[in-house]
Each structure stands twice: as structure tokens, then as C-alpha cells.
Write a protein that holds these residues in place. Structure first.
Motif, PDB file in Angstrom:
ATOM      1  N   GLN A  43       0.846  -1.196   0.000  1.00 14.21           N
ATOM      2  CA  GLN A  43       0.000   0.000   0.000  1.00 14.21           C
ATOM      3  C   GLN A  43       0.879   1.242   0.000  1.00 14.21           C
ATOM      4  O   GLN A  43       0.950   1.952   0.980  1.00 14.21           O
ATOM      5  N   THR A  44       1.537   1.473  -1.117  1.00 14.57           N
ATOM      6  CA  THR A  44       2.474   2.594  -1.133  1.00 14.57           C
ATOM      7  C   THR A  44       1.786   3.912  -1.374  1.00 14.57           C
ATOM      8  O   THR A  44       2.353   4.962  -1.131  1.00 14.57           O
ATOM      9  N   VAL A  74       1.309   4.889  -4.239  1.00 17.59           N
ATOM     10  CA  VAL A  74       1.699   5.204  -5.614  1.00 17.59           C
ATOM     11  C   VAL A  74       0.845   4.372  -6.558  1.00 17.59           C
ATOM     12  O   VAL A  74       0.811   3.154  -6.464  1.00 17.59           O
ATOM     13  N   GLN A 102       1.093   3.601  -9.470  1.00 17.00           N
ATOM     14  CA  GLN A 102       1.765   2.671 -10.364  1.00 17.00           C
ATOM     15  C   GLN A 102       2.003   1.319  -9.712  1.00 17.00           C
ATOM     16  O   GLN A 102       1.995   0.291 -10.381  1.00 17.00           O
ATOM     17  N   TYR A 161      -0.044  -0.099  -7.711  1.00 12.40           N
ATOM     18  CA  TYR A 161      -1.307  -0.814  -7.866  1.00 12.40           C
ATOM     19  C   TYR A 161      -1.463  -1.309  -9.290  1.00 12.40           C
ATOM     20  O   TYR A 161      -1.889  -2.446  -9.533  1.00 12.40           O
ATOM     21  N   ALA A 162      -1.103  -0.451 -10.242  1.00 10.46           N
ATOM     22  CA  ALA A 162      -1.214  -0.863 -11.640  1.00 10.46           C
ATOM     23  C   ALA A 162      -0.329  -2.071 -11.900  1.00 10.46           C
ATOM     24  O   ALA A 162      -0.741  -3.023 -12.578  1.00 10.46           O
ATOM     25  N   ALA A 163       0.872  -2.037 -11.318  1.00  8.84           N
ATOM     26  CA  ALA A 163       1.778  -3.163 -11.510  1.00  8.84           C
ATOM     27  C   ALA A 163       1.172  -4.431 -10.934  1.00  8.84           C
ATOM     28  O   ALA A 163       1.252  -5.508 -11.535  1.00  8.84           O
ATOM     29  N   LEU A 218      -1.466  -5.692 -13.198  1.00  9.63           N
ATOM     30  CA  LEU A 218      -0.869  -6.338 -14.355  1.00  9.63           C
ATOM     31  C   LEU A 218      -0.327  -7.709 -13.986  1.00  9.63           C
ATOM     32  O   LEU A 218      -0.507  -8.685 -14.727  1.00  9.63           O
ATOM     33  N   ALA A 219       0.331  -7.755 -12.820  1.00  8.24           N
ATOM     34  CA  ALA A 219       0.870  -9.049 -12.397  1.00  8.24           C
ATOM     35  C   ALA A 219      -0.263 -10.060 -12.283  1.00  8.24           C
ATOM     36  O   ALA A 219      -0.139 -11.209 -12.732  1.00  8.24           O
ATOM     37  N   VAL A 270      -1.269 -11.108 -15.657  1.00 10.46           N
ATOM     38  CA  VAL A 270      -0.276 -12.033 -16.230  1.00 10.46           C
ATOM     39  C   VAL A 270      -0.473 -13.435 -15.664  1.00 10.46           C
ATOM     40  O   VAL A 270      -0.509 -14.426 -16.398  1.00 10.46           O
ATOM     41  N   LEU A 276      -3.602 -14.962 -17.138  1.00 10.34           N
ATOM     42  CA  LEU A 276      -3.386 -15.383 -18.513  1.00 10.34           C
ATOM     43  C   LEU A 276      -2.538 -16.651 -18.553  1.00 10.34           C
ATOM     44  O   LEU A 276      -2.781 -17.561 -19.348  1.00 10.34           O
ATOM     45  N   PHE A 277      -1.541 -16.660 -17.680  1.00  9.60           N
ATOM     46  CA  PHE A 277      -0.646 -17.794 -17.644  1.00  9.60           C
ATOM     47  C   PHE A 277      -1.401 -19.065 -17.261  1.00  9.60           C
ATOM     48  O   PHE A 277      -1.288 -20.103 -17.922  1.00  9.60           O
TER      49      PHE A 277
END
Lengths: 633, 100, 394, 177
Positions: A608-609, A611, A613, A615-617, A620-621, A624, A627-628
Motif C-alpha cells: 500500500q504505497t 503510488v 503505479q 497498484y497498476a503493476a 498487471l501481475a 499475467v 493469462l498464464f
């Protein structure tokens, strides 16, 4: 049938809602008028019902389905038959009178208190009607719990009254006691309901009664007893709790902490008779199971005699009446237990009249005596309050079984049944009848006759206002004449009316012997009571002897319960449940889970920074990974 | 390698570029631009599939995406302006109030 | 393959011709502007170089070319140099969709030559590209012009230029809406985006302006604002911003801005003519006249428009910035919206109930004018009442 | 021939995308974005989506990126605009995630593209603006209206966001411009 139903229930509901929600803002006269008016309307509904029922069979009235789960289905449905409409009539009639009486008795309350009082009172009658009119055990249980709740609320009506010095009971304590003791009985009732459902697959009266034979012939459930025996026994456990029989009677004397109209209505006339009603309603089961003579009647007769001894030694006006109630309830159970259901119900009704009246006179006396209930400070009140005195005498004669007053008919019907089936029960009952006359006239002699023992109180005493005396007079008339007018003698109107519902059983031949014995004992009791206690001083009254010591201490039943049940539970709770289970196990689990959450949160906090980004990361993770995984699958 | 595959590959690569930009850049405005890149990538895929299937529905979707993108940019930029007014910075690392 | 190559060559030739055309027009325009302004201000204007000063622009051009391109310190070199080009290119690209004349018949000399590689029965269109989203293409290119200004303003690293760039971008974005809506009602009527079809629709003297006068007014005002011409030249207003976005430019870079502005004007006028004044048509005469005369007709119309722009520039004072915004957002935009709605209603009446098209459209326009008049009268009344009230209160 | 154009414009789009990220100066990023927009628009044209291509230019290049530039200049960031790129870790994580994502998506695309047949026959109808309008205003009328409401909401939202209490918009903002 819908219109009388609505008339029976809706005014009370309206009264509850209006007084309950807006009461504090309404003027006192309005609250009282609303309560009494709602009650009167309901009484009117009951009056309409009676000719309808007597005119022909009225089937069950299904209002809506309450709950349905699988094969289990319970309707909110009402049963109109002779028994339920007699009960409805008694309840609404007596309640109406007491409502009016309460308007005078409770006039010292403020707006909040008065509206609260009438809210509870209306809610009580509503619940009581649900209890007696429901066509299945589930709905009966709803009413059962409803009246229990109202009883609790009304006993604790003056919940803010402090513990009086030297007095072990005070309203909130008494309310809790009543509630908890009743729970024990309700537990039995509930198990009985479960048993009935598993046995019959339904809770509806008619369905159960018509199938009762099956259960009777079924295999033994436990200790060699068939399931029906257990059902009836457990139902009776419920009745013991609600109707204050041995061993669960202890709450009723304490319940006198409530306002006197409440004592008259709930703890004399209506609620406490619910157990009797239940047994009478379940008469088919009891007759088949044979529980009545072996369990119900013995408990009843022992209670009747046992309570009479305590009534004989009590110095509290209402206390005498409370033990008297316990005793009379015992009589009713003897009646219904021995198969004389009509007699039991008849005594229920006459008892409602004369015991209600007795409590109302008690209220009148307390009203005059500034809430002092100790009869050792009374005396000679007949000169100050003639109406109260006369009505009290009528009631006392009725309960003592003076010939041709109402109690005479009903009590003798019960004693006749006992005489025909069990000699020891009859003799115990006859002695109890004598004791009844004795303690009633003891009370009469000490409180109303002789000289005043507390001049200051005596000087201030006065006759009650007409709103209080009018119900007294009405009830006195009923107490005196009900037996003759309603035909409580054998094969009279009352019994014929109830015959469809209550399978009256006749054992042996009718005989006048028990009547003569009980009347003789009763008259003896009256005379002895007057002679012994008239004009006794306080010291003479206090002077006890070996015989009276034990009953005066209430046979140490409360103390015994305290030592055998309450204290062990207290101690076990303290040392095992609190000091060990709660403190180590439960707190341990709670603290451990909280600690675990805290620890995990401490780790996750780094995510919980703030930032975006990060959260966006993470999103995305996640994508990923998804999807994997999807690809792998 | 068919035209279809080229377009899809370009779309995927553009989207990835947008993602990386969103994750890496500090300037809030550039982050927004990278979001636009991602939207464009999606649009390209829509049009490509539309062409492949011989229907225009994909192109319709592009219009909707564009309309939403316009709304998003207007809102986003005004948020950036507001943040800049209050904190004199458009560094996304400085805007960490989500933490509290 | 070879056909494609020749097609490309032909297209390039057309494009080159148009670029040259525009670039030739610019010196003439510069001269005309100076002469017209002088005429309007009752002075002589340039009259020394060549007859009536006609060679003056050439002299200017030589001066620009030979002058040093001065690049100030602290500018962003790449963008500083790219900005004028970015401004010029879209305006020249706009010319690609303008139908400069009627299609060149295949039986003419040029047409024969061209149709050898690109046969068309109806003749070779004198138009670089017949894109089927033609007008939209123009719109797209016009919206790009702002990049040149905004980048010039930013790259110069000067507060005046920056403000000029900002003003220009806000202005262009604001007026683009009205411009688009004005074009939209024309598109609704004709039912196509192709500019040559729009022109052909107006053949025989049924010029759009007769059916849509209000639309034309909106379009013209918005187009003026889009090209940053006076009275909308706030991006370069000398009194406030020195020279606006091109303050820091000199020599050939400055000349490129000049070029771009006049090219923009020319294209704007050309589109105006195509959309509203029948393009190369002239009351049916274009049917019989040879294609190069229709080309001349088109040029004459454009010239007339350019003259109108010059007149406007030297007649009206410049707007204040807030007035500019109010005009764009609070007057033109609602007016354009109402116009679209009324035009659509007129078309619906035409198609559903068979009302003749022209009366339907004219009624719409009249209703629009009436509505505007009503609103302005009411506003004036309200304002006077308000001022009277405030006076009374004071 | 056409495939070559696809490749060229695709490459241009990607170069533009890379430049958006690599450039430190937001103005250059914006211009790179415009480059990408043009390239994508060209790809639309190659796929005969002319109308979408034109709208792409009008909306993205003509309005959205201009808005970006407008805000960049309005804030007049100076040195602050040239923020250094993120820390090494974040760059690494971002790149790693991006590459993984690209790998997976690329695999999916490749698989799909290699199995997909030639473009459907109805392509001739695709370029027609009228058919586009017909689908938009018949099949997608409700979404269209919803989008218009979204835009209205955005408009109101923007006004609410940039409102400064006590100051009118005209005086403060207009003076700056």
C-alpha cells in the motif's frame, strides 16, 4: 370469520404500535383510553365469536404461510372451537376489566410510564390470544414466548426501583428470575415440539390428534416409555414452568413485584393458566399416553397442598394471594390430569374471576395503604373501604368453596374426579381446600377486621375511585354467580358447550360425598381463620411455632435451589468458563486471529504505497498470472 | 505473415509499451499518454478484427472508445491541474494520499 | 505494378501543381493585402518595385531568403525549426481534396494524356485524392495546424510566444466545434462526405449558401478563427504579445509562417467556395465551358473570398480574449447546434411528408434567425432592466 | 506491396510508442504520441476503415494531444517537466512485467492469427460511412446515448474539478492565457 379475527387482534396491535412508538408524546388520558379502547374492541370480537362457534363448527382459519422448508410447513392459522373461544372470552373479558382498573391504579405514572404500561398490557393480551387461538404448536409457542416476554417486561415494570433493605427481591431481579425459570419449562416445550414434528411431520393440532394412535403404538423412545409419553411429559414440563408448579413455582411469588393489575391479569387470571389450557388442548394426547393420572395430577395436588401451607404463613398481602394462585393452579392440573378436562377449564375460569378480583382488591388496599403490603400493619380496613371489603369477602367465599358460589362448583368437580380415581389425592385435595379457606379468612381477619395496627396508615386509607371499584363489583358479581348462571354443575351448559373438544370421561357414579367433605372442611377453615386471627396484635402474629417455621421460610426452596443449582453454575462459570475458557481459549483465539491479521497486514502494508503505479503493476501481475494459468489449462 | 497478424502484433506491442510506460514513468501527464497508447492498441485490434470478420461493429466500438478516451483525458488532465495547484508537482510518486 | 507507379506519378504531379499554385498565390496575396490595406487607409502602399509595386513581394522574398536564420539561445532547436514546417504542411495537404475544376474530359489534350494511364469515362478529376471521407479529411488537417503554432510558441522559450501558442490552441479547439457543426448541416443535406459530389450537387446555381445562409455565416466566422486571421489574431497580437508565437522567428523561418498563414487562408476560402458557393460551377455554364475556364471560375471565387478576408481584417478591431471565448462557446456553438437540429427537421419534413427541400430548409434558417433575434431582444431588455435596477439600488 | 506498408506503418507506430516512454520531455512524448496516432490511422486506412482513420486524427491528434500540450504548457513546468525516469528496480519490474505480458499476449495473437482464415468477404461494405452510421444509430443507439451522457458527466466533472472557490474562471484563467 375474518372480521372477528381482525377485531380480536388488530385493535391490540394498533394500541401497541401507537402507544409504543408515540406514547411518550401522548397525553395520559389518551394512552389509557387507547389501551382500554383497544381491549374493549378485542373483547367485542370475542363476544362475536362465541355465538358463531356455538352455532356450528368453525374450521381453522389459515391467514398465511408462516414458514415452509422442505416438508416442514407452518401456517399462521387460527383455530376457533369451544375451548379456544371460551379462553378468548375469559382473557379478553378479565383483561378489559383490569385495563380499566389499571387506569386508576397507574394514574401516578407519567406519560412515558403509562403509555409503556398499556403497550405491554396490550401486547400481552395479543400474545395470549395468539397462544389460545393458534391452530398449531408452533404458533402456540409464539404466543407462549410472547406472554413470557410481556410477563418479564411487566414484572420489571418498575425496573428502576432499588433493592429494598432486607428484601431479597426487587422488580428487575424478580423479572429476570421469572424469565429464566420459564426458560427451563420452555426448553421442555420446545423438545416436545421437535418430537412431535419428527413423529407426526406436522405441528397442527388436528393432524397430530388424529394420528396420535400411531405414536402410541410406536416403539419405546427412552427408559421404556413410548414417544407419546415423552411428548406429553415434556409438554407438561413447559406447563410446569408457565403455570408455576413444583418444582418451578418459585418465580411466581417474586413476580408480585410487578404492578398489582399485572399480578391480577398475568399472574392470576390468564398467563399462568396457559399450561392448563395446553394440557386441556392436548387432551387427546394425555388421554392416550396416560400421563395425566401418573404425572400431571400428582404434581398438581402436591403443589396445591404445599403452596397452601406457605400461603398460610405469609405476611404479605399479595404473597398470600400468589401462593394461593399456585395452589389453585395445582387444583386445575389435578382436574385436567385426571381426565376431568371440563372441570379443570371451569376452575380456570372461576379462578380467573375470583383470583383476579382478589388481586384487584389487594391493589385497592395497596393503593390505600401507600404500597405497604405487609398485613401486620393493616387491620380494620373494612371500615375505611367498604366496597373493597365486600368484594373481598365475596371472592374469599368463592375461593373457599362456599356453596353455590362459583368456586364451589369447579372445585368440587375436580375433587369428585379425584375421589373417583385416587383416594390419597382426594384427601390431600380436601385438606388443601380446608387450608384454602383457612388462609383466605386469616387474611381477611388480619387485614380487614379488628383494630388498626398502624394508625398513621390507617388514617390515610381511603376507598378507591370508581374506575377501580367498578371492575371489583363486576368481578364480584361474576365470582358469585358464574357457577350457577353458566351451568357449572354436572352436565350443565358449560360442559355441554365444551363437550366436543374435551372428551369428558366419567368414572364410576356421581356421589355427593366429596362435596360434603370439602364444604365441611371449607366452612371449618373459615370459622377457624376468623376465630384465631381476628384482633391479633403484631407480636402475637410474629410469634411462630415449630409447625409454622418451615412454611414461613418458604420451606427453604429458594435457598436449596441457590445452593444446588445457582451457586454451582456461578462458581463453574467463574472458575471454568471465565477464568479458563473465556480468558485463555476464547480470548486466545480472538487475540491470535487479530494478531495474525495484524501480522499479515504489516506485511501487506508495504504494498500500500499510495503510488498508483504500484497498484497498476499489481493489477498487471494478476492479469499475467491469470493469462498464464489460462494458458496452462 | 499476414496483414492481419501484423496488425494484431502491432496492437499487442503498443499495448505493452503503454503498460510499461504507465508503470515506469513519473510524469503524470506522460502516464496519461501511455494510457492513450493502450487505448489505441485496443482500437487497432478492434478495427483489425472488424476487417477480419467483415462487419463494422468493431469500428463502432472504436468510436465508443474514443468518446470515453476524450472524457477520461478531460477529467484526468483537470485532476492533474488540480493536483499541481495544490502540491506544485505532477510527479505521481508525490501523490500518495491513497495510502491513508 | 507499373500502373500503380504511373498513378503515383500522376498524383504527385497534381499535388506539386497545387502546391505551386498556392505558393504562387501567396506573393500576390501579400501584395494585395498591402495594397488593399493602403487603399482602405487612404495611403499609397508599396508602389516602387515594379509596376504598382507588383514586384515588392519578390523583393521581400529575396530578402527573407538571404537573411540569416537567427536561432536564439535557450530555444528547443529541433522544434523551433520544425514548427513553421508543421504549420505549413497540413494547410498544403488540405488542397488534396479540393476539386479545382470540373473533371478533365478524356477528349481534351491533357485528359487524353492522363486517361492513358487512368481511364475514367467521366473524365479525370482535377483533384489529388477523391477520399470518401473528404470533408472529414479537411477537418482533420485543419485541426493539425494548431501544432505549428503551439510548438513554435513553446520551443521559442519566451513567455510571449508561449502565451500566443496557448491562446491559439484554445482558440482553435473552441472554434473547431462550430466549424464541424456548420459543415455537418451541409453534409446532412447532400448526404455525402465527398467534396466533388457536394459541388456537383450545387450545379445549376442551387448554391448551398442560398439554402443555408446562417450556416455559411457560422462557417465563415469559425474558419476565420481557425486560420487565426483578424479579427481573431490574438495569437499574434502585437500590442499584447509583441509578435505572438513567431516573435522569435526571423528570415526564412518567419517567411514560412507567413506562407502558412496565406496558404491556410487560401484553402479555407477554397473550401468555403466548394461547400457554399458552388465550387467551379456557375449557373449551369460549367456544362458547356471547357474545364480550364471552370478552373478559372473557381479561382475567381476564391479570390473574391480572399478579398473579403482582407476587407474584414482591415475593418474589424481585434476581439478581446474573453469576447473571443464568449463568441465561440456561447453564441456560435448554440447557434450551430440549433442550425443542425433545424436542418435535420427540415430534411425530415422533406423526406417524410414530401415538403419541397428548399422551402423546408429556408424556413429552418428563418426560424433560426428569428430565434436569435428574439433571444437578443430579450437579453437586451433583461440587461437594461438589470442595469436600471442596479441604478435604482445605487 | 500492401504488406510492406503494413510493416512500415506498424514499425512507425511502435517507434512512436517507444519514444513516448523514452523521451524525458513531455512535449516530445506528446509529439511521439501524435506520430503513433498517425501511423495507427494509416493502418486503419490500409484496412479500409477510412472514417475511423479520419476520426482518429480529428479526435486524438486534433483534440486529445492538443489538450495534453495545452496542459503541459499551462502548468509551465520548466525543469520539473523533465522528471528523471523511475528507479532501477521499478524500471526492471515494469520491464519484466511488460515483457512477460507481451510474451503471453504475443503467443495468443500468434496462435489466433495463424489459425485465422482470410478476411471475410463483406469487407466491401466496411468502408461505407453510411453503413457505419446505420449500425451505430440502430444497433448501438443506446450505448451511443449512454456515451453522450458520459461525456456530459465528464464536462460537469471537469468544471467541478478545476473550479477555484471565490474566483471566477474567466478572470484567473483568462489572464494567464
Amino acid at each position: 370469520m375474518l372480521a372477528p379475527t381482525a377485531l380480536l387482534f388488530l385493535p391490540l396491535l394498533a394500541g401497541v404500535l401507537i402507544n409504543g412508538l408515540l406514547g411518550a408524546k401522548l397525553p395520559k388520558w389518551f394512552s389509557a383510553a387507547l389501551g382500554c379502547g383497544a381491549m374493549g374492541a378485542s373483547f367485542l370480537g370475542a363476544l362475536i365469536v362465541v355465538p358463531l362457534v356455538s352455532g356450528g363448527a368453525v374450521g381453522d382459519q389459515v391467514l398465511w404461510t408462516w414458514m415452509a422448508a422442505g416438508s416442514f410447513s407452518v401456517d399462521v392459522a387460527l383455530k376457533y372451537d369451544a375451548l379456544s373461544c371460551v379462553m378468548a372470552l375469559i382473557i379478553t373479558g378479565v383483561s378489559f376489566l383490569i385495563h380499566i382498573y389499571a387506569a386508576g391504579y397507574m394514574s401516578h405514572e407519567d406519560e412515558r410510564g403509562l403509555s409503556r404500561f398499556y403497550t405491554y398490557l396490550n401486547l400481552f393480551v395479543f400474545s395470549m390470544l395468539v397462544l389460545v387461538l393458534g391452530n398449531n404448536y408452533a404458533l402456540m409457542f409464539v404466543g407462549w414466548e410472547g406472554v413470557g416476554l410481556c410477563s418479564y417486561l411487566l414484572i420489571g415494570f418498575w425496573y428502576d426501583r432499588e433493592r429494598k433493605t432486607g428484601d431479597s427481591t426487587y422488580p428487575s431481579q424478580a423479572a429476570k428470575k421469572a424469565f429464566i425459570v420459564n426458560r427451563i419449562g420452555d426448553f421442555g416445550f420446545l423438545i416436545a415440539i421437535f418430537l412431535m414434528f419428527t413423529t407426526f411431520g406436522t405441528l397442527q393440532f388436528d393432524a397430530i390428534f388424529s394420528n396420535a394412535q400411531i405414536a402410541e403404538g410406536g416403539p419405546a423412545l427412552m427408559w421404556g416409555k413410548p414417544v407419546l409419553w415423552w411428548i406429553t411429559a415434556l409438554l407438561f414440563v413447559g406447563a410446569i414452568g408457565k403455570s408455576a408448579q413444583i418444582p418451578l413455582y418459585v418465580w411466581l411469588p417474586d413476580a408480585m413485584q410487578g404492578p398489582t393489575p399485572v399480578s391480577a391479569l398475568i399472574h392470576a387470571a390468564t398467563m399462568v393458566t396457559a399450561g392448563v389450557y395446553m394440557v386441556a388442548r392436548s387432551n387427546v394426547l394425555y388421554t392416550l399416553a396416560g400421563t395425566g393420572p401418573s404425572l400431571v395430577a400428582p404434581v398438581g395436588i402436591i403443589t396445591a397442598a404445599f403452596a397452601a401451607t406457605m400461603a398460610l404463613t405469609s405476611f404479605d398481602f399479595k404473597g398470600v394471594l400468589a401462593y394461593s394462585t399456585v395452589s389453585q393452579l395445582g387444583y386445575m392440573f389435578v382436574g385436567v390430569g385426571l381426565g376431568a378436562y371440563g372441570a379443570g377449564v371451569a376452575h380456570l375460569m372461576t379462578h380467573a374471576f375470583f383470583k383476579g378480583l382478589l388481586f384487584l382488591t389487594a391493589g385497592s388496599v395497596l393503593h390505600a395503604m401507600r404500597d405497604v403490603g405487609d398485613i401486620r400493619r393493616m387491620g380494620g380496613l373494612s371500615r375505611k373501604m367498604p366496597i373493597t371489603f365486600v368484594t373481598f369477602v365475596v371472592a374469599a367465599l368463592a375461593i373457599a368453596g362456599f356453596p353455590f358460589l362459583s368456586g364451589f362448583f369447579s372445585k368440587d368437580a375436580i375433587l369428585l374426579a379425584a375421589y373417583q380415581q385416587s383416594q390419597w389425592m382426594f384427601w390431600l385435595g380436601a385438606i388443601a381446600a380446608g387450608l384454602t379457606a383457612l388462609y383466605m379468612f386469616r387474611l381477611l381477619a388480619i387485614a380487614f377486621l379488628g383494630q388498626s395496627r398502624d394508625q398513621k396508615l390507617f388514617d390515610a386509607a381511603h376507598e378507591s375511585p370508581w374506575v377501580m371499584t367498578l371492575p371489583l363489583i363486576v368481578l364480584a358479581v361474576l365470582s358469585a354467580t358464574a357457577g350457577a348462571v353458566l351451568g357449572l354443575h354436572e352436565d350443565g351448559l358449560f360442559y355441554r358447550f365444551l363437550a366436543d373438544v374435551l372428551n369428558a370421561e366419567h368414572h364410576g357414579t356421581t356421589t355427593m360425598t366429596p362435596m360434603f367433605i370439602s364444604v365441611a372442611l371449607g366452612l371449618a377453615g373459615m370459622v377457624v381463620g376468623i376465630l384465631i386471627y381476628r384482633g391479633k396484635s403484631v407480636d402475637q402474629l410474629n410469634r411462630g411455632n415449630a409447625i409454622s417455621a418451615l412454611p414461613r421460610a418458604k420451606w427453604y426452596v429458594d435457598e436449596a435451589y441457590d445452593a444446588a443449582i445457582v451457586r454451582p453454575i456461578h462458581e463453574a462459570s467463574r472458575w471454568v468458563l471465565w477464568r479458563f475458557v473465556d480468558k485463555w481459549i476464547i480470548d486466545g483465539i480472538v487475540n491470535a486471529s487479530a494478531g495474525a491479521v495484524y501480522a499479515v497486514g504489516g506485511v501487506l502494508r508495504n504494498v500500500q504505497t499510495g503510488v498508483v503505479q504500484t497498484y497498476a503493476a499489481l493489477i498487471l501481475a494478476g492479469a499475467v498470472v491469470l493469462l498464464f494459468v489460462k494458458g496452462l489449462l | 505473415m499476414s496483414d492481419f497478424a501484423i496488425c494484431l502484433a502491432v496492437s499487442a506491442a503498443l499495448f505493452t509499451l503503454g503498460v510499461v510506460g504507465v508503470l515506469v514513468k513519473r510524469n503524470a501527464i506522460v502516464v496519461f499518454m501511455c494510457i492513450e497508447l493502450m487505448l489505441n492498441a485496443a482500437n487497432l485490434a478492434f478495427v483489425t478484427f472488424s476487417r477480419q470478420h467483415g462487419t463494422v461493429d468493431g469500428q463502432i466500438f472504436v468510436f465508443f472508445v474514443m468518446a470515453i478516451a476524450a472524457a477520461e483525458v478531460a477529467i484526468g488532465l483537470s485532476i492533474i491541474v488540480t493536483v499541481f495547484r495544490n502540491r506544485a508537482s505532477i510527479n505521481v510518486d508525490d501523490v500518495t494520499m491513497l495510502r491513508r | 505494378m507499373s500502373t500503380l507507379l504511373i498513378q503515383i506519378v500522376v498524383a504527385l504531379a497534381k499535388a506539386l501543381f497545387i502546391i505551386l499554385l498556392v505558393l504562387t498565390a501567396v506573393p500576390i496575396l501579400v501584395w494585395a493585402e498591402r495594397r488593399v490595406s493602403a487603399w482602405m487607409q487612404d495611403r499609397h502602399g508599396p508602389n516602387r518595385v515594379g509596376p504598382a509595386g507588383l514586384l515588392q513581394p519578390i523583393a521581400d522574398g529575396i530578402k527573407f531568403l538571404t537573411k540569416e536564420v537567427l536561432i536564439p539561445a535557450h530555444v528547443d532547436r529541433k522544434l523551433y525549426l520544425a514548427a513553421p514546417v508543421i504549420l505549413l504542411v497540413p494547410s498544403l495537404m488540405t488542397g488534396a481534396i479540393i476539386p479545382w475544376s470540373k473533371p478533365i474530359p478524356a477528349d481534351s489534350a491533357l485528359g487524353g494524356l492522363l486517361s492513358a494511364v487512368n481511364w475514367a469515362p467521366d473524365g479525370i478529376p482535377f483533384q489529388v485524392a477523391q477520399i470518401n471521407v473528404g470533408v472529414l479529411y479537411f477537418f482533420a488537417m485543419a485541426s493539425l495546424a494548431v501544432y505549428g503554432i503551439i510548438l513554435a510558441g513553446w520551443a521559442s522559450n519566451n513567455k510571449y510566444t508561449l502565451l500566443g501558442g496557448l491562446r491559439a490552441s484554445a482558440q482553435v479547439i473552441s472554434y473547431e466545434l462550430s466549424l464541424g457543426l456548420a459543415i455537418l448541416s451541409v453534409l446532412l443535406i447532400v448526404g455525402t462526405l465527398q467534396l466533388n459530389t457536394i459541388v456537383e450537387w450545387q450545379a445549376g446555381g442551387m448554391w448551398m449558401v442560398f439554402a443555408q445562409p446562417v450556416t455559411w455565416v457560422i462557417f465563415t466566422i469559425a474558419a476565420l478563427a481557425e486560420t487565426n486571421r483578424a479579427p481573431f489574431d490574438l495569437a499574434e497580437c502585437e500590442q499584447e504579445l509583441v509578435g505572438g508565437y513567431h516573435t522569435e522567428y526571423s528570415g526564412m523561418t518567419f517567411a514560412t509562417f507567413f506562407l502558412a498563414e496565406y496558404a491556410n487562408m487560401t484553402m479555407s476560402a477554397a473550401l468555403n467556395v466548394c461547400l457554399f458557393w458552388g465550387g467551379y460551377t456557375f449557373f449551369g455554364l460549367e456544362q458547356i465551358l471547357p474545364w480550364w475556364i471552370t478552373f478559372g471560375i473557381f479561382l475567381a471565387k476564391v479570390a473574391a473570398f480572399l478579398f473579403l478576408f482582407l476587407l474584414i481584417r482591415w475593418t474589424f478591431p481585434r476581439f478581446r480574449y474573453d469576447q473571443l471565448m464568449r463568441l465561440g462557446w456561447k453564441m456560435l456553438l448554440p447557434l450551430a447546434l440549433g442550425n443542425v437540429v433545424l436542418t435535420a427537421l427540415g430534411l425530415a419534413a422533406h423526406e417524410m411528408w414530401g415538403v419541397p427541400l428548399w422551402p423546408a430548409l429556408i424556413v429552418g434558417q428563418v426560424a433560426l434567425i428569428g430565434g436569435v433575434a428574439l433571444v437578443s431582444v430579450m437579453r437586451t431588455k433583461a440587461e437594461s432592466a438589470g442595469s436600471a435596477e442596479s441604478q435604482a439600488r445605487a | 506491396m500492401e504488406t510492406l506498408l503494413y510493416l512500415v506503418f506498424g514499425l512507425v507506430a511502435l517507434v512512436g510508442g517507444v519514444l513516448v516512454i523514452v523521451n524525458r520531455n513531455p512535449v516530445y512524448s506528446a509529439l511521439s504520441l501524435v506520430l503513433t496516432m498517425f501511423a495507427v490511422s494509416a493502418l486503419y486506412i490500409l484496412q479500409q476503415a477510412y472514417f475511423v482513420a479520419a476520426v482518429q486524427i480529428v479526435v486524438y491528434a486534433g483534440a486529445i494531444v492538443v489538450l495534453f500540450l495545452f496542459v503541459i504548457m499551462l502548468l509551465n513546468l520548466g525543469d520539473q517537466g523533465n522528471l528523471p525516469a523511475a528507479s532501477g528496480t521499478r524500471r526492471f519490474v515494469g520491464a519484466l512485467l511488460g515483457v512477460t505480458f507481451a510474451g503471453i499476449v504475443g503467443a495468443v495473437v500468434w496462435e489466433y492469427a495463424s489459425t485465422a482464415g482470410p478476411a471475410a468477404a463483406a469487407a466491401g461494405d466496411i468502408d461505407h460511412t453510411k453503413s457505419l452510421a446505420r449500425v451505430l444509430f440502430q444497433n448501438y443507439l443506446l450505448p451511443f446515448e449512454v456515451v453522450s451522457i458520459v461525456l456530459l458527466a465528464a464536462l460537469v466533472g471537469v468544471l467541478a474539478l478545476i473550479r477555484t472557490h471565490g474566483r471566477g474562471l474567466d478572470s484567473s484563467e483568462a489572464d494567464n492565457v
